[in-house]
Scaffold this motif. Structure first.
Motif, PDB file in Angstrom:
ATOM      1  N   ILE A 121      -7.393  13.768  -7.594  1.00 34.24           N
ATOM      2  CA  ILE A 121      -7.727  14.485  -8.831  1.00 34.24           C
ATOM      3  C   ILE A 121      -6.772  14.114  -9.961  1.00 34.24           C
ATOM      4  N   PHE A 122      -5.473  14.078  -9.641  1.00 33.76           N
ATOM      5  CA  PHE A 122      -4.468  13.830 -10.676  1.00 33.76           C
ATOM      6  C   PHE A 122      -4.041  12.355 -10.773  1.00 33.76           C
ATOM      7  N   SER A 123      -4.719  11.482 -10.009  1.00 28.87           N
ATOM      8  CA  SER A 123      -4.440  10.034 -10.037  1.00 28.87           C
ATOM      9  C   SER A 123      -2.951   9.732  -9.869  1.00 28.87           C
ATOM     10  N   THR A 124      -2.313  10.427  -8.949  1.00 33.46           N
ATOM     11  CA  THR A 124      -0.858  10.295  -8.822  1.00 33.46           C
ATOM     12  C   THR A 124      -0.430   8.968  -8.188  1.00 33.46           C
ATOM     13  N   GLN A 125      -1.336   8.286  -7.482  1.00 35.84           N
ATOM     14  CA  GLN A 125      -0.945   7.025  -6.856  1.00 35.84           C
ATOM     15  C   GLN A 125      -0.740   5.906  -7.871  1.00 35.84           C
ATOM     16  N   LYS A 126      -1.138   6.153  -9.129  1.00 34.03           N
ATOM     17  CA  LYS A 126      -0.877   5.185 -10.187  1.00 34.03           C
ATOM     18  C   LYS A 126       0.580   5.257 -10.635  1.00 34.03           C
ATOM     19  N   ARG A 127       1.273   6.324 -10.235  1.00 34.37           N
ATOM     20  CA  ARG A 127       2.684   6.486 -10.573  1.00 34.37           C
ATOM     21  C   ARG A 127       3.536   5.963  -9.419  1.00 34.37           C
ATOM     22  N   ASN A 128       4.840   6.077  -9.559  1.00 33.92           N
ATOM     23  CA  ASN A 128       5.734   5.501  -8.557  1.00 33.92           C
ATOM     24  C   ASN A 128       6.063   6.427  -7.395  1.00 33.92           C
ATOM     25  N   THR A 129       5.836   7.718  -7.542  1.00 33.25           N
ATOM     26  CA  THR A 129       6.198   8.650  -6.477  1.00 33.25           C
ATOM     27  C   THR A 129       5.230   8.528  -5.311  1.00 33.25           C
ATOM     28  N   THR A 130       5.776   8.281  -4.127  1.00 31.53           N
ATOM     29  CA  THR A 130       4.969   8.154  -2.919  1.00 31.53           C
ATOM     30  C   THR A 130       5.833   8.508  -1.713  1.00 31.53           C
ATOM     31  N   ALA A 131       5.185   8.850  -0.604  1.00 32.64           N
ATOM     32  CA  ALA A 131       5.933   9.177   0.620  1.00 32.64           C
ATOM     33  C   ALA A 131       6.526   7.924   1.250  1.00 32.64           C
ATOM     34  N   GLY A 132       5.891   6.771   1.022  1.00 29.67           N
ATOM     35  CA  GLY A 132       6.382   5.538   1.624  1.00 29.67           C
ATOM     36  C   GLY A 132       5.504   4.358   1.271  1.00 29.67           C
ATOM     37  N   TYR A 133       5.857   3.203   1.805  1.00 25.66           N
ATOM     38  CA  TYR A 133       5.126   1.968   1.513  1.00 25.66           C
ATOM     39  C   TYR A 133       4.817   1.203   2.799  1.00 25.66           C
ATOM     40  N   GLU A 186       0.849  -1.189   0.000  1.00 28.57           N
ATOM     41  CA  GLU A 186       0.000   0.000   0.000  1.00 28.57           C
ATOM     42  C   GLU A 186       0.884   1.238   0.000  1.00 28.57           C
ATOM     43  N   LYS A 187       0.724   2.084  -1.010  1.00 30.25           N
ATOM     44  CA  LYS A 187       1.493   3.324  -1.050  1.00 30.25           C
ATOM     45  C   LYS A 187       0.951   4.323  -0.029  1.00 30.25           C
ATOM     46  N   ARG A 188       1.852   5.107   0.526  1.00 27.92           N
ATOM     47  CA  ARG A 188       1.444   6.181   1.436  1.00 27.92           C
ATOM     48  C   ARG A 188       1.264   7.453   0.604  1.00 27.92           C
ATOM     49  N   GLY A 189       0.116   7.541  -0.035  1.00 32.69           N
ATOM     50  CA  GLY A 189      -0.193   8.702  -0.862  1.00 32.69           C
ATOM     51  C   GLY A 189       0.579   8.707  -2.168  1.00 32.69           C
ATOM     52  N   GLY A 190       0.396   9.790  -2.914  1.00 30.08           N
ATOM     53  CA  GLY A 190       1.069   9.963  -4.188  1.00 30.08           C
ATOM     54  C   GLY A 190       2.011  11.154  -4.155  1.00 30.08           C
ATOM     55  N   TYR A 191       2.160  11.788  -5.293  1.00 26.62           N
ATOM     56  CA  TYR A 191       3.118  12.878  -5.458  1.00 26.62           C
ATOM     57  C   TYR A 191       2.883  14.017  -4.464  1.00 26.62           C
ATOM     58  N   PHE A 192       1.627  14.422  -4.302  1.00 27.11           N
ATOM     59  CA  PHE A 192       1.348  15.605  -3.483  1.00 27.11           C
ATOM     60  C   PHE A 192       1.549  15.345  -1.990  1.00 27.11           C
ATOM     61  N   LEU A 193       1.198  14.139  -1.533  1.00 27.73           N
ATOM     62  CA  LEU A 193       1.479  13.826  -0.131  1.00 27.73           C
ATOM     63  C   LEU A 193       2.981  13.792   0.102  1.00 27.73           C
ATOM     64  N   ALA A 194       3.723  13.162  -0.821  1.00 27.03           N
ATOM     65  CA  ALA A 194       5.180  13.119  -0.682  1.00 27.03           C
ATOM     66  C   ALA A 194       5.750  14.534  -0.620  1.00 27.03           C
ATOM     67  N   LEU A 195       5.282  15.399  -1.502  1.00 28.26           N
ATOM     68  CA  LEU A 195       5.754  16.787  -1.539  1.00 28.26           C
ATOM     69  C   LEU A 195       5.435  17.525  -0.239  1.00 28.26           C
ATOM     70  N   SER A 196       4.295  17.203   0.360  1.00 30.81           N
ATOM     71  CA  SER A 196       3.858  17.934   1.559  1.00 30.81           C
ATOM     72  C   SER A 196       4.811  17.755   2.736  1.00 30.81           C
ATOM     73  N   PHE A 197       5.575  16.662   2.757  1.00 29.03           N
ATOM     74  CA  PHE A 197       6.493  16.439   3.867  1.00 29.03           C
ATOM     75  C   PHE A 197       7.716  17.357   3.820  1.00 29.03           C
ATOM     76  N   PHE A 198       7.859  18.100   2.725  1.00 29.01           N
ATOM     77  CA  PHE A 198       8.973  19.037   2.598  1.00 29.01           C
ATOM     78  C   PHE A 198       8.540  20.481   2.866  1.00 29.01           C
ATOM     79  N   VAL A 199       7.286  20.670   3.241  1.00 30.57           N
ATOM     80  CA  VAL A 199       6.802  21.993   3.626  1.00 30.57           C
ATOM     81  C   VAL A 199       7.380  22.344   4.999  1.00 30.57           C
ATOM     82  N   PRO A 200       7.925  23.561   5.172  1.00 24.40           N
ATOM     83  CA  PRO A 200       8.452  23.941   6.492  1.00 24.40           C
ATOM     84  C   PRO A 200       7.384  23.782   7.583  1.00 24.40           C
TER      85      PRO A 200
END
Length: 199
Positions: free
Chosen positions: A180-192, A147-161
């Motif tokens: 909206i952008f179906s990013t979990q179909k891609r490989n970028t994720t915060a974790g597994y 199970e992926k821990r979110g997609g691109y946007f969740l991963a990006l959010s962990f770098f917000v100050p």
């Protein structure tokens, strides 16, 4: 914890509790951090912790690369946010497999796109993991659920100050954008999150 991941983790913890004997790798004090939520789930289990640092209050102290337990001696294992901190995660995984009974299950969480989070004086931060890594790590297992821990946007959010203070707004916002952008179909994720059974 994100809603969809919470459902996966809840189900995994209930499945592990059926084994009656759990070893929490890197847990230190029993039911620390997120596992506190599941204390009642494991109330009828023999629940022990393993850590390299005796000051954590772990039941078993040792090196994850050479765990001081016999082969096939543990029914179920939890190993959350640990493997990124060890010198050789493949060797550590081989040790977890060695001590796990055939038919036993393991729950693992590893980061992928995630900030550096060593704790100076306690543990380093070496590795990040991807789909290919997990296929290698769990090649001796069956019924491997990932199970992926979110997609691109969740991963990006962990770098917000100050992100740790803003999770209440970042998590739902990132979840909406990832959907909206179906990013979990891609490989970028915060974790597994992985739940697997040893052959």
């Amino acid at each position: 914890m994100e809603r969809i991941n919470k459902e996966f983790v809840d189900r995994s913890m209930r499945e592990l509790s059926k084994y009656g004997q759990i070893l929490d790798i890197g847990g230190g004090e029993p039911f620390g951090k997120w596992l506190r939520t599941y204390k009642d789930v494991f109330s009828s289990c023999v629940f022990k912790t393993f850590d390299y640092d005796a000051s954590t209050g772990a039941d078993i102290v040792g090196d994850i690369h050479a765990i001081p337990l016999p082969d096939s001696s543990v029914s179920a294992i939890i190993c959350s946010s640990v493997l990124e901190h060890v010198r050789d995660p493949l060797k550590a995984m081989a040790e977890l497999t060695r001590i796990l009974k055939p038919g036993g299950s393991i729950f693992v969480y590893v980061p992928s796109i995630y900030p550096y989070h060593a704790r100076p004086g306690h543990y380093p931060d070496y590795w990040r993991f991807f789909d290919d890594t997990l296929r290698e790590m769990f090649k001796e297992y069956e019924h491997v659920q990932i199970e992926k821990r979110g997609g691109y946007f969740l991963a990006l959010s962990f770098f917000v100050p100050q992100q740790h203070r803003l999770r209440w707004i970042l998590n739902p916002f990132a979840r909406i954008l990832d959907k909206i952008f179906s990013t979990q179909k891609r490989n970028t994720t915060a974790g597994y999150y992985v739940y697997a059974t040893r052959s």
